[in-house]
Design a protein around this motif. Structure first.
Motif, PDB file in Angstrom:
ATOM      1  N   SER A 528       0.820  -1.215   0.000  1.00 45.81           N
ATOM      2  CA  SER A 528       0.000   0.000   0.000  1.00 45.81           C
ATOM      3  C   SER A 528       0.852   1.263   0.000  1.00 45.81           C
ATOM      4  O   SER A 528       0.495   2.258  -0.629  1.00 45.81           O
ATOM      5  N   MET A 529       2.002   1.233   0.680  1.00 45.87           N
ATOM      6  CA  MET A 529       2.879   2.392   0.656  1.00 45.87           C
ATOM      7  C   MET A 529       3.496   2.588  -0.727  1.00 45.87           C
ATOM      8  O   MET A 529       3.673   3.724  -1.188  1.00 45.87           O
ATOM      9  N   LEU A 530       3.825   1.498  -1.418  1.00 44.09           N
ATOM     10  CA  LEU A 530       4.310   1.612  -2.797  1.00 44.09           C
ATOM     11  C   LEU A 530       3.236   2.197  -3.703  1.00 44.09           C
ATOM     12  O   LEU A 530       3.521   3.023  -4.573  1.00 44.09           O
ATOM     13  N   VAL A 531       2.012   1.770  -3.500  1.00 49.76           N
ATOM     14  CA  VAL A 531       0.895   2.281  -4.308  1.00 49.76           C
ATOM     15  C   VAL A 531       0.721   3.777  -4.072  1.00 49.76           C
ATOM     16  O   VAL A 531       0.543   4.559  -5.017  1.00 49.76           O
ATOM     17  N   ARG A 532       0.787   4.194  -2.824  1.00 49.52           N
ATOM     18  CA  ARG A 532       0.536   5.596  -2.468  1.00 49.52           C
ATOM     19  C   ARG A 532       1.693   6.518  -2.845  1.00 49.52           C
ATOM     20  O   ARG A 532       1.464   7.658  -3.252  1.00 49.52           O
ATOM     21  N   ARG A 533       2.918   6.046  -2.700  1.00 46.09           N
ATOM     22  CA  ARG A 533       4.054   6.942  -2.884  1.00 46.09           C
ATOM     23  C   ARG A 533       4.765   6.763  -4.226  1.00 46.09           C
ATOM     24  O   ARG A 533       5.443   7.667  -4.685  1.00 46.09           O
ATOM     25  N   GLU A 534       4.647   5.582  -4.838  1.00 47.24           N
ATOM     26  CA  GLU A 534       5.353   5.330  -6.096  1.00 47.24           C
ATOM     27  C   GLU A 534       4.400   5.114  -7.269  1.00 47.24           C
ATOM     28  O   GLU A 534       4.833   4.765  -8.371  1.00 47.24           O
ATOM     29  N   ASN A 535       3.106   5.286  -7.010  1.00 50.57           N
ATOM     30  CA  ASN A 535       2.083   5.151  -8.063  1.00 50.57           C
ATOM     31  C   ASN A 535       2.079   3.769  -8.718  1.00 50.57           C
ATOM     32  O   ASN A 535       1.759   3.627  -9.898  1.00 50.57           O
ATOM     33  N   ILE A 536       2.421   2.750  -7.936  1.00 48.01           N
ATOM     34  CA  ILE A 536       2.328   1.376  -8.418  1.00 48.01           C
ATOM     35  C   ILE A 536       0.844   0.978  -8.445  1.00 48.01           C
ATOM     36  O   ILE A 536       0.122   1.260  -7.488  1.00 48.01           O
TER      37      ILE A 536
END
Length: 726
Positions: A528-536
C-alpha cells in the motif's frame, strides 16, 4: 567449547576466502544476478501481496550482504569479462555458501547464551532478555535486521531534512539537494526500465548464459533526458555519489566494517555508471550531506540547529495531518511560577489523552554496529534514553495541576482539566539499525499509572503511521496497544508490527508473554505504501481493520466519536477497535437491525454486549423519545447491566433512529458493590431473567406498523415515504 577468539578467527578466514572469490574475473556479473534475483518484483496488471513475498524469502541475500560482495570486489580493478556458465554459477553458489557460514559464525557466539529449547518458558524470559542484550546478539541484529525505511522515504524526505542547509550545499557542492533528489528519482526509474527489459531478454532456463549487468548501467546523458537538468548539474551529483577512482576499500576487513562501496554506491565504467540497488543511492542521499557539512567546523552549529528543527517540523506536520492544527503544539514550555521546568518538542491533546514527543538526531557509531556493548549503550543513551527521560519527566509534570504551559511566544497553552493517559514518543531522525530490538533490551523507565511505556520510532515510521492511521482514534489506539506490548511483541522492525496490526488487529491474549512476528507478516503495508508513494497499480489500503470499518455501522460510530471526543467516548472507541473481525461484523448487523425495527414500528429497541471478557460492555438504545427521557433510560439500563455482569465499567449509546448518528453517550464506572435496592428493582429482575424473559415480552408486544403515507415517527412532520421510510 569454541572460544570467542576462535569464532572471530573463523569468521576472518571465511571473509578472506570470500574476498578472493569477489575479486575473481567477471564476479560483477554474479552480483548483477543476485540483484535481479533478490530485488526484482514481478507482477501483471496490479501488484499483489504475493508478488512481494519473495522479498522475504530465507534464501535471499540481505542488502548488507550484497554490499559486502561489492565492497570486496572493488578491492581490485574490476574485470568485466563475462565468465562461462559453469564459472558464473560457481561464483553464485560459493558466495551464498560463504555468506551463510559467516552468518553462522556470527550467530554461534550469540546462540550459546540462550537457554536450551526444553527450558523455554515464562521462567527463563528474564534470562532470555539478558542474553538478547549482548553485543554479539545486537551485532547480528544490526547487520541482518530489516530496513526501517522505504527507499522513497530517503529520496523524498532528504530535501526537507536539508532544506535549511541548501545554500551551503549549493555553494560547496555545486548543486541543490532538491536537484540531487531529482537525479536519484530519475536513476531509479531508468534502472527499473532497463533491468526489466534485460530480465525479459534473458534465457531463463539458462540464467548464467547471459549477463544481467546491462540492466544496472546508465550514462549521464540518459539521466539528463529523464531529469531535464543541465549536464553540469547531473555530472556533479553523480560524481558526489561515485566510488572514488583508485580507492581500494582497504579498511573493509569484516562484513560490518566501514564499507566505501556502500557510502559511494555508483561505480564508474568509462562514461557509464553501475548501480545495483536504487535503495543504496537513496539512503546515501539522505545521509551524505550531513558528512559533507561536518567538514566545515564554522557551519556545524548552524547545521546542528537545522537538524533538530527538521525533526521537530516533520513531526509537527505528520501529527497535524492526523489530529488537526488546533490539537498540536510545538516547543511548549512547562512552568511553575516563573521557573521553566522542561520543554516539549511536540504536544498533542485529544479529549483527555495527551501525546508527548521528544526528538533526537543521533546516529549509531561504527563501533556500536560491530557489537561493542559499551558503545551500544552509550549511543542508545544519547539517541534514545535521553529523549525518553525528557519525555517521561515532562509527562509527569504535565499531570501536575500546578504546572502551566506556554508556547515560545509566552502565550498560555490550555490543557484538559483531567488527563487520563500520556503517551511518550521518542523520535529518531535517522535509520537506527535494530532500533526495536535495542529499545526492548536497553530502554529504562519508571512505570507510572497514567504514563504509557515509551514508543521509540524513527521519522520514517511516524510518517507511515500518520499515512495509514490517519484518524485520531486509530492512531491513538495503535499507540496505546503498541506501547503496552513493548516487551511482548517483537519483530525485526516496527513496520512488521504495524503491518500485522493493519491486517489482523494487534491484540495479545492474556497469558501470552512473548510473540515474535516474522518478516512478511506486514507485506500488505509495504504494498500500500508503494501504491501511495510510487504510483504502483495496486490496493490503496491493506485489507483488514481499515477496510472492514468503512463497510459497517460500528465504523460509522467510531468516526462520530472522533468528531467530538470526550473521555468516555474515546475509551469506548478504544474498546471497539479491539473487536475481532467476526464480533465487529455481527455487532454491526445487530445495530442495523434494531435501527430498522425502530424505523418501522416507532418503538424502543436495544442491544447489550459484554466486552473485554466481561470487564466492560456496551448497551445501545434506539428510540424516538425526548432527550431527557432517553438519557434517563440509558443511565438506568447501563447501571443495571454493569451490576448484573459485575463489570468494571459499562458504556451506553443512544442512536437516532433515522440517521443512526449518536444522540448521547455515557460511561458508568466503579467497583462492584452489593446493592439491595438495585437487586429488588423490576428492571434488574427482567434483565436477570435473561433472553427467555425478553422473548416473552417481545411476543406480547404488538407494534404499530408505520405506513408510507403516515407521519414519520422521527418527528419531522413529513410523510414517512418522503422521510425515513426508505
Amino acid at each position: 567449547m569454541t572460544t570467542d577468539k576462535t569464532l572471530k578467527q573463523s569468521e576472518r578466514e571465511l571473509f578472506l576466502e570470500l574476498e578472493a572469490l569477489c575479486t575473481a574475473p567477471g564476479f560483477i556479473h554474479a552480483i548483477a544476478y543476485f540483484s535481479t534475483r533478490d530485488n526484482m518484483i514481478l507482477y501483471a496488471d496490479e501488484m499483489k501481496v504475493d508478488d512481494l513475498m519473495p522479498l522475504h524469502g530465507r534464501d535471499r541475500l540481505v542488502r548488507n550482504e550484497v554490499n559486502a560482495l561489492i565492497g570486496l570486489m572493488v578491492k581490485r580493478d574490476i574485470d568485466y569479462t563475462l565468465p562461462d556458465e559453469v564459472t558464473l554459477e560457481r561464483y553464485v553458489e560459493c558466495s551464498e555458501a560463504l555468506l551463510e557460514k559467516i552468518h553462522g559464525s556470527m550467530s554461534s557466539a550469540m546462540w550459546k547464551q540462550f537457554p536450551q529449547k526444553d527450558q523455554w518458558g515464562a521462567s527463563v524470559l528474564h534470562d532470555l532478555k539478558g542474553a538478547s542484550s549482548s553485543g554479539e546478539m545486537m551485532r547480528e541484529a544490526i547487520f541482518y535486521g530489516g530496513e526501517s525505511a522505504y527507499g522513497f522515504h530517503y529520496r523524498d524526505i532528504a530535501p526537507l531534512r536539508y532544506g535549511r542547509d541548501d545554500p551551503w550545499i549549493v555553494a560547496h557542492m555545486g548543486f541543490s539537494i532538491k536537484d540531487a533528489a531529482t537525479v536519484v528519482k530519475a536513476v531509479g526509474h531508468l534502472l527499473n526500465e532497463k533491468s526489466t527489459d534485460v530480465f525479459h531478454s534473458i534465457n531463463h532456463p539458462r540464467p548464467f548464459s547471459q549477463s544481467f549487468l546491462p540492466g544496472y548501467e546508465f550514462s549521464a546523458a540518459e539521466i539528463i533526458a529523464k531529469s531535464k537538468l543541465p549536464l553540469e548539474t547531473v555530472e556533479k551529483i553523480l560524481t558526489a555519489f561515485a566510488y572514488p577512482e583508485g580507492e581500494r576499500n582497504i579498511q573493509f576487513n569484516a562484513v560490518d566494517d566501514r564499507n566505501m562501496a556502500a557510502i559511494r554506491p555508483l561505480i564508474r565504467r568509462g562514461d557509464h555508471y553501475v548501480l545495483f540497488n536504487i535503495y543504496d543511492l537513496s539512503e546515501v542521499l539522505y545521509q551524505a550531506p550531513f558528512f559533507w557539512i561536518l567538514q566545515d567546523e564554522s557551519y556545524q552549529p548552524t547545521a546542528q540547529y537545522n537538524r533538530g528543527a527538521f525533526t521537530e517540523d516533520f513531526a509537527e506536520a505528520r501529527l497535524v495531518s492526523v489530529f488537526g492544527r488546533t490539537n498540536v503544539k510545538v516547543n511548549v514550555n512547562l512552568l511553575r511560577s516563573k521557573d521553566v521546568l522542561g520543554e516539549f518538542d511536540a504536544l498533542v491533546f485529544f479529549g483527555d489523552l495527551a501525546i508527548v514527543l521528544q526528538a533526537k538526531s543521533k546516529q549509531l557509531t561504527a563501533a556500536a554496529r560491530k557489537g561493542n556493548e559499551a558503545m551500544l549503550l552509550s549511543d542508545f543513551g544519547s539517541a534514545v534514553q535521553k529523549a525518553c527521560d525528557q519525555g517521561y519527566d515532562c509527562g509527569k509534570l504535565l499531570l501536575d495541576p500546578s504546572v502551566r504551559l506556554e508556547d515560545v511566544s509566552g502565550v498560555q497553552v490550555s490543557k484538559p482539566a483531567m488527563i487520563s493517559r500520556v503517551y511518550v514518543i521518542c523520535l529518531i531522525a535517522d535509520h537506527y539499525p535494530a532500533l526495536s530490538a535495542q529499545a526492548r533490551q536497553y530502554l529504562k523507565f519508571e512505570p507510572l499509572e497514567k504514563l504509557a511505556p515509551p514508543f521509540v520510532m524513527d521519522v520514517f515510521h511516524l510518517d507511515v503511521m500518520a499515512e495509514m492511521l490517519d484518524t485520531p482514534l486509530h492512531f491513538l489506539s495503535y499507540l496505546d496497544r503498541r506501547s503496552n506490548y513493548h516487551e511482548t511483541v517483537v519483530a525485526n522492525h516496527e513496520l512488521n508490527i504495524l503491518g500485522f496490526h493493519l491486517e489482523r488487529n494487534l491484540w495479545v491474549e492474556d497469558g501470552v508473554n512473548f510473540m515474535y512476528l516474522e518478516d512478511g507478516v506486514g507485506t500488505g503495508l509495504d504494498l500500500s505504501m508503494l501504491v501511495r508513494r510510487e504510483n504502483i497499480p495496486g490496493p490503496w489500503t491493506p485489507p483488514g481493520i481499515l477496510t472492514r470499518m468503512r463497510q459497517h455501522r460500528i465504523g460509522q460510530i467510531v468516526k462520530e466519536i472522533e468528531k467530538k471526543p470526550n473521555p468516555a467516548m474515546l475509551a469506548l472507541g478504544f474498546l471497539i477497535l479491539r473487536m475481532g473481525e467476526k464480533s465487529f461484523v455481527s455487532f454491526s448487523k445487530i445495530i442495523d437491525d434494531i435501527l430498522r425495527r425502530a424505523m418501522m414500528d416507532g418503538g424502543r429497541h436495544d442491544v447489550s454486549v459484554p466486552l473485554l471478557d466481561g470487564k466492560s460492555g456496551l448497551t445501545i438504545h434506539v428510540n424516538m423519545v425526548s432527550q431527557e427521557e432517553a438519557e434517563q433510560r440509558l443511565v438506568a439500563h447501563c447501571e443495571v447491566r454493569k451490576y448484573l455482569e459485575r463489570a468494571e465499567s459499562w458504556f451506553g449509546l443512544i442512536l437516532d433512529a433515522c440517521s443512526g448518528q449518536i444522540r448521547f453517550g455515557l460511561q458508568v464506572s466503579g467497583s462492584w458493590v452489593y446493592d439491595t435496592e438495585l437487586e429488588e428493582s423490576e428492571f434488574f429482575k427482567i434483565l436477570r431473567r435473561g433472553a427467555a424473559a425478553k422473548q416473552i415480552a417481545l411476543s406480547k408486544f404488538k407494534a404499530k406498523k408505520i405506513g408510507r403515507n403516515d407521519r414519520c415517527p422521527c418527528g419531522s412532520g413529513r410523510k414517512s415515504k418522503r422521510c425515513c421510510y426508505s
